[in-house]
Write a protein that holds these residues in place. Structure first.
Motif, PDB file in Angstrom:
ATOM      1  N   LEU A   1       1.326   8.563  -0.582  1.00 49.99           N
ATOM      2  CA  LEU A   1       2.182   7.768   0.283  1.00 49.99           C
ATOM      3  C   LEU A   1       1.759   6.300   0.283  1.00 49.99           C
ATOM      4  O   LEU A   1       0.815   5.918   0.935  1.00 49.99           O
ATOM      5  CB  LEU A   1       2.143   8.331   1.704  1.00 49.99           C
ATOM      6  N   PHE A   2       2.422   5.499  -0.491  1.00 50.89           N
ATOM      7  CA  PHE A   2       2.256   4.038  -0.479  1.00 50.89           C
ATOM      8  C   PHE A   2       0.841   3.557  -0.783  1.00 50.89           C
ATOM      9  O   PHE A   2       0.443   2.479  -0.361  1.00 50.89           O
ATOM     10  CB  PHE A   2       2.712   3.459   0.854  1.00 50.89           C
ATOM     11  N   GLY A   3       0.040   4.305  -1.486  1.00 53.99           N
ATOM     12  CA  GLY A   3      -1.282   3.866  -1.919  1.00 53.99           C
ATOM     13  C   GLY A   3      -2.210   3.484  -0.780  1.00 53.99           C
ATOM     14  O   GLY A   3      -2.468   4.261   0.127  1.00 53.99           O
ATOM     15  N   LYS A   4      -2.714   2.267  -0.816  1.00 54.83           N
ATOM     16  CA  LYS A   4      -3.690   1.784   0.166  1.00 54.83           C
ATOM     17  C   LYS A   4      -3.113   1.779   1.582  1.00 54.83           C
ATOM     18  O   LYS A   4      -3.788   2.146   2.537  1.00 54.83           O
ATOM     19  CB  LYS A   4      -4.140   0.377  -0.222  1.00 54.83           C
ATOM     20  N   LEU A   5      -1.864   1.403   1.720  1.00 47.75           N
ATOM     21  CA  LEU A   5      -1.205   1.401   3.020  1.00 47.75           C
ATOM     22  C   LEU A   5      -1.121   2.819   3.590  1.00 47.75           C
ATOM     23  O   LEU A   5      -1.347   3.038   4.776  1.00 47.75           O
ATOM     24  CB  LEU A   5       0.197   0.799   2.908  1.00 47.75           C
ATOM     25  N   GLY A   6      -0.816   3.788   2.727  1.00 53.31           N
ATOM     26  CA  GLY A   6      -0.743   5.181   3.152  1.00 53.31           C
ATOM     27  C   GLY A   6      -2.074   5.697   3.661  1.00 53.31           C
ATOM     28  O   GLY A   6      -2.144   6.414   4.660  1.00 53.31           O
ATOM     29  N   ARG A   7      -3.169   5.349   2.964  1.00 53.34           N
ATOM     30  CA  ARG A   7      -4.510   5.765   3.406  1.00 53.34           C
ATOM     31  C   ARG A   7      -4.834   5.185   4.773  1.00 53.34           C
ATOM     32  O   ARG A   7      -5.367   5.877   5.647  1.00 53.34           O
ATOM     33  CB  ARG A   7      -5.558   5.342   2.378  1.00 53.34           C
ATOM     34  N   LYS A   8      -4.501   3.925   4.986  1.00 53.21           N
ATOM     35  CA  LYS A   8      -4.753   3.297   6.288  1.00 53.21           C
ATOM     36  C   LYS A   8      -3.934   3.968   7.381  1.00 53.21           C
ATOM     37  O   LYS A   8      -4.421   4.207   8.483  1.00 53.21           O
ATOM     38  CB  LYS A   8      -4.445   1.802   6.231  1.00 53.21           C
TER      39      LYS A   8
END
Length: 70
Positions: free
Chosen positions: A2-9
């Motif tokens: 899910l949206f890479g780095k944004l998803g992890r956050k």
């Protein structure tokens, strides 16, 4: 993913609100666990993870439950 780095956050920020599983399906290779997962996923009262094999208990348990929920 899910949206890479944004998803992890986002997953980390909302981890506290996620519930723990009621059950875990464990299986061996060629043991039918994928089929069982597919059958359970079709049930309207069962929610499955976006990640089929989380590897929490064998690889990531040291990261803790906060990581698991995220």
């Amino acid at each position: 993913k899910l949206f890479g780095k944004l998803g992890r956050k986002l997953r980390r920020a909302t981890a506290f609100a996620r519930c723990e599983p009621d059950f875990v399906v464990a299986g061996t290779m060629k043991g039918g666990s994928t089929t069982l997962f597919a059958y359970l996923a079709k049930h309207p009262q069962v929610r499955t993870s976006n990640i089929k094999e989380v590897h929490y208990y064998d690889r990531n348990v040291k990261k803790g439950q906060y990581w698991y929920r995220a």
